[in-house]
Design a protein around this motif. Structure first.
Motif, PDB file in Angstrom:
ATOM      1  N   VAL A  91      -4.011   5.590 -10.581  1.00 10.36           N
ATOM      2  CA  VAL A  91      -3.173   4.735  -9.743  1.00 10.36           C
ATOM      3  C   VAL A  91      -2.054   4.180 -10.612  1.00 10.36           C
ATOM      4  O   VAL A  91      -2.271   3.844 -11.783  1.00 10.36           O
ATOM      5  CB  VAL A  91      -3.980   3.588  -9.110  1.00 10.36           C
ATOM      6  N   ALA A  92      -0.839   4.092 -10.051  1.00  7.62           N
ATOM      7  CA  ALA A  92       0.287   3.493 -10.767  1.00  7.62           C
ATOM      8  C   ALA A  92       1.188   2.799  -9.765  1.00  7.62           C
ATOM      9  O   ALA A  92       1.310   3.227  -8.605  1.00  7.62           O
ATOM     10  CB  ALA A  92       1.070   4.552 -11.537  1.00  7.62           C
ATOM     11  N   THR A  93       1.835   1.715 -10.205  1.00 11.78           N
ATOM     12  CA  THR A  93       2.760   0.998  -9.338  1.00 11.78           C
ATOM     13  C   THR A  93       3.937   0.472 -10.142  1.00 11.78           C
ATOM     14  O   THR A  93       3.795   0.158 -11.334  1.00 11.78           O
ATOM     15  CB  THR A  93       2.053  -0.151  -8.601  1.00 11.78           C
ATOM     16  N   ALA A  94       5.081   0.405  -9.500  1.00  7.17           N
ATOM     17  CA  ALA A  94       6.295  -0.137 -10.125  1.00  7.17           C
ATOM     18  C   ALA A  94       6.378  -1.619  -9.792  1.00  7.17           C
ATOM     19  O   ALA A  94       6.638  -1.995  -8.645  1.00  7.17           O
ATOM     20  CB  ALA A  94       7.519   0.607  -9.611  1.00  7.17           C
ATOM     21  N   VAL A  95       6.180  -2.466 -10.792  1.00 10.72           N
ATOM     22  CA  VAL A  95       6.158  -3.911 -10.551  1.00 10.72           C
ATOM     23  C   VAL A  95       7.561  -4.508 -10.560  1.00 10.72           C
ATOM     24  O   VAL A  95       7.780  -5.601 -10.024  1.00 10.72           O
ATOM     25  CB  VAL A  95       5.258  -4.625 -11.570  1.00 10.72           C
TER      26      VAL A  95
END
Length: 238
Positions: A52-56
């Motif tokens: 899982v990855a997200t752009a904060v």
């Protein structure tokens, strides 16, 4: 399609040879999100890997990786299990035509266990892994391609070994696995195809050992699975 079939054949070949000897290190799949905007979220379900990855922010991303691999010989006399979890943070950016660049760095905890001869012989060791993962790629609604030369460094703790003879330990480097850190360069190609929020992903690469100390390791980097993308940029049609 031929490329995906070829990669799948390579991955099957790798999985057949995986742990054919007493393997201590097997590289996990790369998490290469190729973000386009703040708030974008990508989740990958692939062979032996959950990511899982997200752009904060507009340029900062975070990732979490999980890895689990279990091998049992045909006669069920030998088992080799590996598992691990990683967390990373990085910087990303892209051009107007969605040429994307990124670099992530992180660390993780790993464990490898072996059992054979009706559990008369066992090996158990924990490890800490560090990685630096630059990547460059191109992103569209239908297709993504990227390349990354990941650098991985893994350091094992003193293993718990029972039943293996001195000769078996020496011939498989089990007795020296914790003496020094092991460094690997793992250039990998990532290809994705689909539409907007879901794509088929295939990875194929090679793990080159940089350190001189000996270790039994799998030199293949590969996986195949699905990647899901929650974003708004692809709704513009560009």
């Amino acid at each position: 399609m031929k490329t995906v079939v070829f990669l799948a054949v390579c991955l099957v070949t790798c999985s057949m040879s995986l742990y054919s000897c007493r393997t201590v290190y097997a590289p996990n799949a790369l998490n290469v999100p190729l973000f386009q905007e703040k708030g974008e979220l990508k989740a990958t379900i692939a062979t032996n890997n959950l990511q899982v990855a997200t752009a904060v922010t507009e340029h900062i991303g975070i990732m979490v990786n999980g890895y689990l691999n279990a091998y049992t010989s045909d006669d069920k006399d030998f088992k080799n299990n590996g598992k691990g979890a990683e967390i990373g943070i990085g910087y990303f950016g892209h051009s107007a035509n969605r040429i994307t660049y990124e670099t992530y760095a992180g660390a993780g905890l790993y464990n490898v266990k072996m059992k054979e001869s009706n559990k008369a012989k066992t090996f158990d060791s924990d490890a800490v892994k560090y990685f630096v993962q630059p990547a460059v790629g191109w992103v569209t609604q239908y297709f993504e391609i990227a390349a990354s030369p990941r650098l991985s460094v893994i350091k094992y703790s003193a293993p718990d070994i029972t039943g293996y003879t001195v000769q078996e330990q020496a011939s498989n480097y089990l007795n020296i696995v914790d003496q020094k850190a092991h460094a690997f360069l793992e250039p990998t190609l990532i290809v994705r195809g689909g539409y907007r929020f879901v794509k088929l992903q295939a990875q194929y690469g090679h793990s080159f050992k940089l350190s001189k100390n000996d270790i039994n390791y799998d030199d293949g980097v590969g996986s195949i699975g699905l990647i899901f993308d929650i974003a708004s940029w692809y709704k513009t049609g560009k």
